[in-house]
Every structure is written in structure tokens, then in C-alpha cells.
Design an enzyme around this catalytic site. Structure first.
Site: not given
Length: 289
Positions: A17-18, A96-98, A159, A209, A247
Site C-alpha cells: 500500500t506504500g 529491496i529496502t535500503e 543493468y 566491488e 554501498h
């Protein structure tokens, strides 16, 4: 074939819902992902774009026969959301949250050792099996079904490399962004092992990385356990020691490991060609096929 997700994966969206959850749910559905439910405390009985919402992941999983979840929950509450998904005994959770605090992820990591759930992330773009399903925020239009697996700590590098592969008409079995935080669920080794077991994956791209020793450990695994050819790319070659570059996990301590040079050397010693650019990585993959 594929690893971890396919067109039969049944997905619960936590935080549907966000704003982010709502938007990317639409994108995932448009791609063909089988989104069967949302989970938001206090919103049970609601519906978001035709998707039923439940108060808990457990209720969603039991009612809709779900086996995976994707987490779009703010950092303050995200670890609780992951714990809830782990307690529901799902096969896969994609966070997914950062910005989840490291101490919260340390607790999650301890719980992961006690369950069979595969956690991808946090702070990651997710996972996609082209033409079948995507869980997360990856731009599905650049991917094509094929025979090359990809695993990366960086979403942007994912990507770019995929775009270079697709431009050469080289499709992908599954692509995974494992995330760039100091503590993540799925490692390079976990993913490489899964690709090695997948009969359709004929080559693998590994994008790493600076920071940590995951790439060096992956190089040792490739030497001992993999027959599938791997090509690599390491970001952060010009980063100064002790400075974070992008990161949270991309910090070089000065201990002699974790530098771009040490990672490139380890991969080269393992027989993995490391491209100077993403385009060179695609060239190496092309030469394998």
C-alpha cells in the site's frame, strides 16, 4: 531453466500500500509475475489493483499458497518484515529496502541459519528470470531469455552488463542483485552454486566491488567447484582506502584484502577473465558461448 524464481512463483508484496510497493507491484504484474497477495498490518481486507491485502504474511501465504515475498517496507520496520516472512516458511524473500541498520541485519542473519528460506538483499534491485518473473525493481525491458546467469552487488552494473549482453543477442537465465550492504542474505557463492547446478546456464557474469572478501571467497569456490565459465567485473578501482564509495559494504580497510586489485588478482588466478569495462565482460561471455 532458472534459479530461485520462475513463472510458478507465487509472491506476496510486503508494503504493497506504500508508494514504492504500489508502483513496483504494478510493474511486476505487468511483467508477468504472479503477485497473489499483499501484506500490511491493519490493512487486511483491502485490495490494491486487484491484489488482496492481508494483515500478515502468514495469512497471505496460507490463503493464497504463496512461496515468496518481496519487501518494500521502510528501513525502521524492514527487519521485522523480514522476520515475519521467515516465520511464514517461504522459499524466497527479496528485501529491496535500503538503509536497514546493520545491527538489525545481524539479527536477521542469525535467524537465517535456522530456516530454509533464501533471502536476497537487502539494498538490492531484486531478481529476474527473463520472460517469466521479476521480484523487485529491475527494468524488465532490457532482459532477454537465454543461457547466461548474472550475479552482482550493484544494481546499476547489473543493468549495464545485461544491456551489453542483450545488445549481442546473449540472453539470460536469471539475474540477481545480491545487494551492497555489509550483511546480506544470499552470497556470491550461494548464487554461483545455484548457477552451476542449472543445466541451462552455460556461462556466468559476476560483478563485484571493493570492500569485504566476498569476491576472493567466490574465486576460491570457482576454482574448486565450478565447471561453468565465469567472467567478472570489479568496480571501485580508483577508490581511496577507508572511503566509502556508494554501498555501505564498499569500504576498504587497508588490510590487504577488499581492494579492487586483490579481487581482480584472485579472480584472474581462478581463471576468470575480468573486464576493464562492462562491454569487455560481454565480450568475454561471447567468447565462451
Amino acid at each position: 531453466m532458472s534459479i530461485f524464481v520462475d513463472n510458478e512463483t507465487r509472491v506476496v508484496v510486503q508494503g504493497i500500500t506504500g508508494g514504492e510497493g504500489n508502483f513496483h507491484t504494478d510493474e511486476m504484474i505487468a511483467y508477468g509475475t504472479n503477485i497473489v497477495a499483499g501484506a500490511v498490518p491493519g490493512r487486511g481486507g483491502d485490495e490494491v489493483n486487484g491484489v488482496p491485502v492481508y494483515d500478515t504474511v502468514d495469512a497471505a501465504a496460507r490463503t493464497e499458497d504463496a512461496d515468496a515475498a518481496v519487501v518494500f517496507v521502510p528501513p525502521k520496520f524492514a527487519s521485522d518484515a523480514i522476520f515475519e516472512a521467515l516465520d511464514a516458511n517461504l522459499d524466497l524473500v527479496v528485501a529491496i529496502t535500503e538503509g536497514i541498520p546493520t545491527q538489525d541485519m545481524a539479527k536477521v542473519n542469525k535467524r537465517l541459519a535456522e530456516v530454509d528460506t533464501q533471502l536476497i538483499g537487502p539494498n538490492c534491485p531484486g531478481i529476474i528470470t527473463p520472460g517469466e518473473a521479476k521480484l523487485g525493481i529491475l527494468p524488465g525491458n532490457i532482459f532477454e531469455p537465454g543461457n547466461v546467469g548474472l550475479v552482482s552487488r550493484s544494481g546499476t552494473l547489473t543493468y549495464q552488463v545485461v544491456s551489453n549482453l542483450t545488445d549481442r543477442n546473449i540472453g539470460q537465465t536469471t539475474a540477481i542483485g545480491i545487494g551492497g550492504d555489509p550483511i546480506v542474505g544470499t552470497s556470491f557463492i550461494d548464487t554461483l552454486d545455484a548457477f552451476e547446478s542449472d543445466p541451462q546456464t552455460e556461462a556466468v557474469v559476476m560483478c563485484g566491488e571493493i570492500g569485504g572478501e566476498d569476491e576472493e571467497q567466490a574465486a576460491a569456490f570457482i576454482t574448486k567447484e565450478m565447471d561453468t565459465p565465469v567472467a567478472g567485473f570489479i568496480a571501485g578501482r580508483t577508490a581511496p582506502p577507508g572511503k566509502r564509495m556508494g554501498h555501505a559494504g564498499a569500504i576498504v580497510s587497508g588490510s590487504g584484502t577488499g581492494t579492487a586489485e586483490s579481487k581482480i588478482n584472485a579472480l584472474t588466478d581462478a581463471g576468470v577473465p575480468v573486464g576493464d569495462t562492462p562491454e569487455e565482460v560481454a565480450e568475454h561471455i561471447d567468447s565462451f558461448l
